[in-house]
Design an enzyme around this catalytic site. Structure first.
Site, PDB file in Angstrom:
ATOM      1  N   GLU A   9       0.587  -1.691  -0.111  1.00 42.32           N
ATOM      2  CA  GLU A   9      -0.243  -0.325  -0.578  1.00 42.32           C
ATOM      3  C   GLU A   9       0.584   1.254  -0.302  1.00 42.32           C
ATOM      4  OE1 GLU A   9      -3.561   2.010   2.665  1.00 42.32           O
ATOM      5  OE2 GLU A   9      -3.513  -0.192   2.133  1.00 42.32           O
ATOM      6  N   ASP A 105      -3.077  -2.911   3.127  1.00 42.62           N
ATOM      7  CA  ASP A 105      -3.451  -3.433   4.822  1.00 42.62           C
ATOM      8  C   ASP A 105      -4.442  -4.269   4.473  1.00 42.62           C
ATOM      9  OD1 ASP A 105      -1.616  -1.178   5.653  1.00 42.62           O
ATOM     10  OD2 ASP A 105      -3.110   0.395   6.122  1.00 42.62           O
ATOM     11  N   TYR A 310      -0.278  -3.007  13.863  1.00 43.01           N
ATOM     12  CA  TYR A 310      -1.571  -2.367  13.349  1.00 43.01           C
ATOM     13  C   TYR A 310      -2.205  -1.350  13.771  1.00 43.01           C
ATOM     14  CZ  TYR A 310      -4.469  -0.738   9.151  1.00 43.01           C
ATOM     15  OH  TYR A 310      -5.234  -0.915   8.513  1.00 43.01           O
TER      16      TYR A 310
END
Length: 728
Positions: A9, A105, A310
């Site tokens: 990403e 993601d 994350y």
């Protein structure tokens, strides 16, 4: 030999993947190895086309052209990142690429980023999915050993597309209808408008609030303060002043007697691990960081430093398979101020309890915790250190034993009335040791303050020295700040009083208004649209925001609409609802919204009009208060000229140390503080130059620490030289 293309990403993640997959040959927007080619997006490279891409007439905003409902919504390459899209497309279409790994993601939006690129590039090759919660070497290697089939995420992708298309169909049509009907820059959406309504409702509650006086009674004995307690309700206050006065009169010149001493052993467990919203809330409360700032700092700690997992997660639990990694994570973060707590934990057997390990409460991602990668605290800047500190302390606290104490409650009788006193004796600090015994808990646990209790026994008489009436007032609800607004967005059930219970339940299950990934942007959008403003830390609705709430259709103001959408998007993700059926419903809804706005007889009035004319079109400009200061904005939406009038800076007042506001233009710019301090920009710059020649307290402290560390080593640094010249 065929190769696998990996699509990340962001460039930083792409470089990490390339290093682990041994891709060292640099190309135009990609890195290549023997088996893999790693390329990357820059967030979204592809988006839904603007209305003018469908028909030329949509270039001009006219209410008669609404609603705009193209049969199929087109995808277009975002201009600013077009170069990278073409670089990615070139690699995707290479003949030697036989398979694609989507490594964006792991979530609904990440799925959309990757799939839209593949769709726009017209690629039809087998897809695998990398689904990981941290970008450490170990997590990436484990993820590539357990790649998922892309087909598993087809429904998630359908749900993501449905969300994007529904927002376009309803949001763009409603925004254009409002703007054209009232000739003002007005925007609305299924998340931002209910959020605005929640803030307005809180303001209304504060405005309508009528404070009520309440009363209490305290009795002072030697070394003991007793508080009156209602025998029936057990409350320590009453709204009946006459009753309170009567009790005080009846107790004059009476002694007390201890009728009971209750000792109870109690445990208090650490607060849960952080999800993004809770972290943003605490960072706003403790450091005054905005939700957007906290997310940006977290992203850096996750992507660049790789020391936290994350960030965009709505879970406060970890899964059972992570328990075996806890020891490595404690070792990795157990340095500096955390070494003591970490060392203590490493001498025990680390086990997962139901308090923080629960597979059923982990969806796409687990709670935010440290990774197994060792941290070098010196590499983190001040803001990163503060956020890292919050996360690590919470992680170590959750793994630690409970806070244990013995609570003693003394009950005494004076006349016919009951009085109580409470005290606490700590048995074990447990998790509070991580916070050096001072955990900053914003919630008051008990209205009755605790005290150091004297040695007394049941049946003892007490000589009452004085009896006093206490008085207080009920307080209105506090205005929202960014932290409490995030909490309200996460759990807006309070603002859905008249809605069906299944919708309220869905709102709880789907995590409220917006997602952990989008809430910060929604709040920023409300600020940038001048619908809300800040006064200190508190958030208030502007006149423009209040008028907008009068003009938008009623159901767009309620969180129920988002709950209904999320219910259906969840069903699409599970494969139980067809995406096209949902989109057809949204098209019908857009028609009804536009019709309601067109037929409205309401008017919009600019009450912030100035006598300053726009240098571009000559119309009068509006004075608005943005998040970072005052601006003049042209009232003509097609002109859009903006000019800064005053902005809040990071420069500090030399008197009260608050942030200074910079006003004016060019050489006439001046710093102004609320305390009355004024200083020309030129004078400020001169003062700063002089300050640079001085050695700060921080430099002195650093120098002294270095001396302590290595007295045997000769010190010969610029810092030491500078300090040597000072008369300390």
């Amino acid at each position: 030999m065929s190769k696998t293309l990996v699509l990340a990403e962001k460039p930083s993640v792409g470089r990490d993947l390339a290093r682990i997959l041994h891709c060292s040959k640099k190309g135009n927007g990609y890195l290549e190895g023997d088996k893999y080619i790693v390329t990357w997006a820059l967030g979204h490279l592809v988006t839904l086309a603007d209305p003018e891409e469908y028909e030329d007439r949509y270039k001009t905003w006219r209410i008669e052209d609404l609603p705009m409902l193209p049969e199929h919504l087109k995808l277009v390459v975002i201009k600013q990142s077009g170069k990278q899209f073409h670089a990615v497309k070139e690699q995707l279409n290479r003949k030697d690429v036989s398979q694609i790994v989507i490594a964006t993601d792991a979530g609904r939006e990440g799925e959309l980023v990757g799939r839209w690129i593949l769709e726009k590039a017209h690629v039809r090759k087998p897809i695998k999915r990398l689904w990981i919660s941290s970008v450490t070497d170990k997590a990436i290697q484990e993820g590539f050993r357990n790649l998922k089939d892309g087909k598993v995420y087809e429904n998630l992708y359908a749900s993501a597309v449905a969300r994007a298309e529904a927002d376009w169909i309803v949001g763009i049509n409603a925004t254009r209808a409002l703007t054209c009907q009232y000739n003002a820059q007005l925007s609305c959406g299924r998340v931002q408008t209910p959020t605005l309504a929640i803030i307005a409702k809180r303001e209304e509650e504060i405005k309508k609030f009528v404070p009520k006086s309440f009363y209490g009674i305290t009795a002072a004995a030697r070394e003991l303060k007793l508080t009156w307690q209602d025998a029936k309700t057990k409350d320590i206050k009453t709204f009946d002043k006459e009753k309170c006065d009567q009790i005080i009169r009846s107790l004059q010149n009476q002694d007390g007697k201890i009728i009971d001493i209750d000792k109870a052993y109690k445990k208090n467990y650490a607060p849960q691990l952080y999800d993004l919203t809770e972290l943003q809330r605490d960072a706003n409360r403790i450091f005054n960081y905005s939700a957007k700032e906290t997310l940006s700092i977290m992203q850096s700690l996750y992507e660049r430093h790789k020391v936290l997992t994350y960030p965009r997660t709505d879970s406060r639990y970890i899964s059972t398979d992570m328990v075996e990694t806890l020891r490595d994570r404690v070792k990795a973060c157990g340095v500096g101020p955390y070494a003591g707590s970490a060392g203590k934990l490493l001498r025990t057997t680390l086990q997962g309890s139901k308090g923080f390990v629960d597979n059923s409460k982990v969806s796409d991602h687990h709670a935010i915790i440290p990774t197994e990668q060792p941290v070098f605290l010196g590499d983190l800047n001040d803001r990163e250190r503060k956020i890292y500190d919050l996360v690590v302390k919470r992680f170590l606290a959750v793994l630690s034993s409970p806070f244990e104490y013995e609570q003693t409650t003394i009950k005494a009788q004076i006349g016919s009335e009951m009085f109580i006193a409470k005290g606490k004796m700590v048995i074990s600090l447990g998790w509070k040791e991580v916070y050096s015994g001072h955990y900053d808990d914003e919630e008051e646990q008990d209205h009755l303050s605790e005290q150091t209790l004297p040695r007394v026994s049941k049946g003892d008489s007490l000589k009452i020295l004085s009896i006093t009436q206490t008085k207080g007032e009920t307080k209105p609800p506090a205005p929202f700040n960014e932290g409490t607004l995030l909490s309200a967005m996460e759990n807006p059930a309070k603002y859905m009083a008249n809605e069906p219970k299944d919708l309220i339940r869905t709102m709880g299950e789907t995590g409220g208004l917006g997602t952990v990934a989008t809430r910060a942007d929604i709040i920023e959008k409300l600020f940038n649209s001048f619908l809300i403003e800040k006064k200190g830390k508190d958030i208030f609705v502007t006149s423009k925001g209040r008028q907008l709430l009068e003009l938008v259709p009623e159901d767009l103001k309620s969180p129920a609409l988002t709950a209904q959408w999320e219910q259906k998007l969840g069903a699409i993700a599970k494969g139980t609802l067809n995406r096209n059926a949902f989109i057809q419903e949204m098209r019908g809804y857009a028609k009804s919204v536009v019709s309601e706005i067109k037929n409205s007889e309401e008017t919009f009035k600019h009450d912030n009009l100035t006598r300053n004319r726009c240098p571009e079109c000559g119309k009068y400009m509006l004075e608005v208060k943005g998040k970072k200061g005052k601006m003049l904005v042209c009232q003509d939406r097609e002109c859009g000229h903006r000019k800064s009038v005053a902005k809040v800076t990071n420069a500090r007042c030399p008197n009260c140390h608050k942030k200074l506001e910079l006003r004016g233009e060019g050489e006439g710019q001046i710093f102004v503080c609320g305390c009355g301090h004024k200083e020309k920009l030129s004078a400020f710059n001169e003062r700063k130059k002089q300050d640079k020649n001085k050695v700060s307290k921080r430099d002195v402290s650093k120098y002294l620490n270095e001396q302590k560390k290595g007295k045997e080593e000769p010190i010969n640094t610029a810092l030491a030289d500078a300090l040597a010249k000072l008369k300390l």
